[in-house]
Design an enzyme around this catalytic site. Structure first.
Site, PDB file in Angstrom:
ATOM      1  N   GLU A  42       3.444   1.159  -5.054  1.00  0.00           N
ATOM      2  CA  GLU A  42       4.415   0.108  -4.749  1.00  0.00           C
ATOM      3  C   GLU A  42       4.591  -0.789  -5.980  1.00  0.00           C
ATOM      4  OE1 GLU A  42       3.135  -2.492  -1.625  1.00  0.00           O
ATOM      5  OE2 GLU A  42       5.184  -2.986  -1.072  1.00  0.00           O
ATOM      6  N   LYS A 114      11.420  -0.381   2.946  1.00  0.00           N
ATOM      7  CA  LYS A 114      10.226  -0.809   3.689  1.00  0.00           C
ATOM      8  C   LYS A 114      10.618  -1.546   4.976  1.00  0.00           C
ATOM      9  CE  LYS A 114       5.839  -3.238   2.685  1.00  0.00           C
ATOM     10  NZ  LYS A 114       5.145  -4.055   1.645  1.00  0.00           N
ATOM     11  N   CYS A 156       3.099   0.974   1.932  1.00  0.00           N
ATOM     12  CA  CYS A 156       2.088  -0.071   2.021  1.00  0.00           C
ATOM     13  C   CYS A 156       1.781  -0.605   3.426  1.00  0.00           C
ATOM     14  CB  CYS A 156       2.486  -1.214   1.062  1.00  0.00           C
ATOM     15  SG  CYS A 156       1.101  -2.192   0.522  1.00  0.00           S
TER      16      CYS A 156
END
Ligand SMILES: O=C(O)CNC(=O)[C@H](CS)NC(=O)CCC(=O)C(=O)O
Length: 276
Positions: A42, A114, A156
């Site tokens: 990331e 995300k 993540c």
């Protein structure tokens, strides 16, 4: 399937981050006659960037200097690449945390924004994390057919949401990539157990490329421990600390055998429409 994850210690210095990534690609040990999948962490090119910096680099929705730089590296080194995450302009003036999948000619095979934003208080001595102040959540899942198999894209903090991983499995995912920057505190507590749980639940290979160490004069510290986890929950390769490659050879034969012998998706009583 030839896989290489790059563990980075990125910063706000885009040029330095790019130089590091290219230097590592230059040293990558690989079979040039076979497709190779590289996964970056990331924010590999811009870590901890202030909102103005994220916006400056976001370009427009699908063209930006960061996207061009990474797709050019995929083409130059002839690797398929999950290019970690880069900022992409959102309609509301924030940016998406976007993960692109490039083929070995640098063409875009797909992307994912995300879905779950890290608005969390962590007892790590830093400020509270409020990702949504800068980033806009995505609105779709992404599972892409590739020569390696069907790849689902996650990022993540998404790791904490099993419904996303189940949705990607239901959409056909065999491999799930997870560019990450877990905090040291939460990484030490949860990173490995969550990765093994998601791999076991979805019966997928999980490729988790992570940020590690101190960033931006110690304003952030990340956990590292980039790893490849097999569909039985076994750790196939990992790098606990330091920067550099994590490499593994993965064969999906075992994955298909596990799914045949333990058909959890058919047994699940909570999949639509059997039980509400
Ligand atoms: O801010 C940046 O530049 C890079 N992005 C991040 O570090 C993101 C948002 S703050 N970190 C996480 O999502 C940590 C998740 C995590 O640590 C957990 O789920 O425990």
């Amino acid at each position: 399937m030839h896989i290489s994850l790059l563990q980075c210690q990125s910063s706000r210095d885009v040029s330095a981050n790019l130089l590091f990534i290219e230097s590592q690609l230059n040293e990558l040990k690989r079979d040039v006659d076979a497709p190779h999948l590289v996964v970056l962490p990331e924010c590999s090119l811009l870590f901890g960037g202030h909102e103005s910096q994220q916006l400056a680099y976001a370009g427009d929705a699908h063209q930006s200097p960061l996207k061009s730089a990474l797709s050019a590296l995929a083409a130059k080194y002839q690797v398929f690449m999950v290019a970690g995450t880069i900022p992409a302009l959102a309609e509301d003036g924030r940016v998406y945390s976007r993960s692109y999948l490039f083929d070995d000619k640098g063409d875009t095979l797909g992307y994912y924004d995300k879905l779950h934003l890290f608005d969390v208080d962590v007892a790590d001595g830093t400020k509270q994390y409020r990702e949504s102040e800068t980033f806009c959540p995505g609105d779709h899942i992404s599972v892409i057919d590739t020569p390696f198999g069907k790849i689902g894209l996650a990022i993540c903090y998404d790791l904490r949401f099993p419904d996303l991983f189940r949705a990607m499995r239901l959409a056909g995912a065999e491999i799930i990539t997870l560019p990450s920057a877990f905090t040291k505190v939460t990484g030490e507590a949860h990173w490995q157990v969550l990765l093994q749980a998601r791999a076991i639940e979805t019966q997928c290979v999980i490729l988790a490329a992570a940020q590690w160490g101190q960033h931006n004069e110690g304003s952030r510290e990340t956990w590292g421990q980039s790893m490849v986890v097999g569909p039985w929950g076994n750790i196939l390769a990992e790098r606990k600390t330091g920067t550099g490659w994590v490499q593994a050879e993965v064969d999906l034969t075992e994955l298909h055998s596990i799914r045949r012998k333990m058909p959890v998706m058919q047994h699940n009583r909570f999949l639509e429409p059997s039980l509400k």
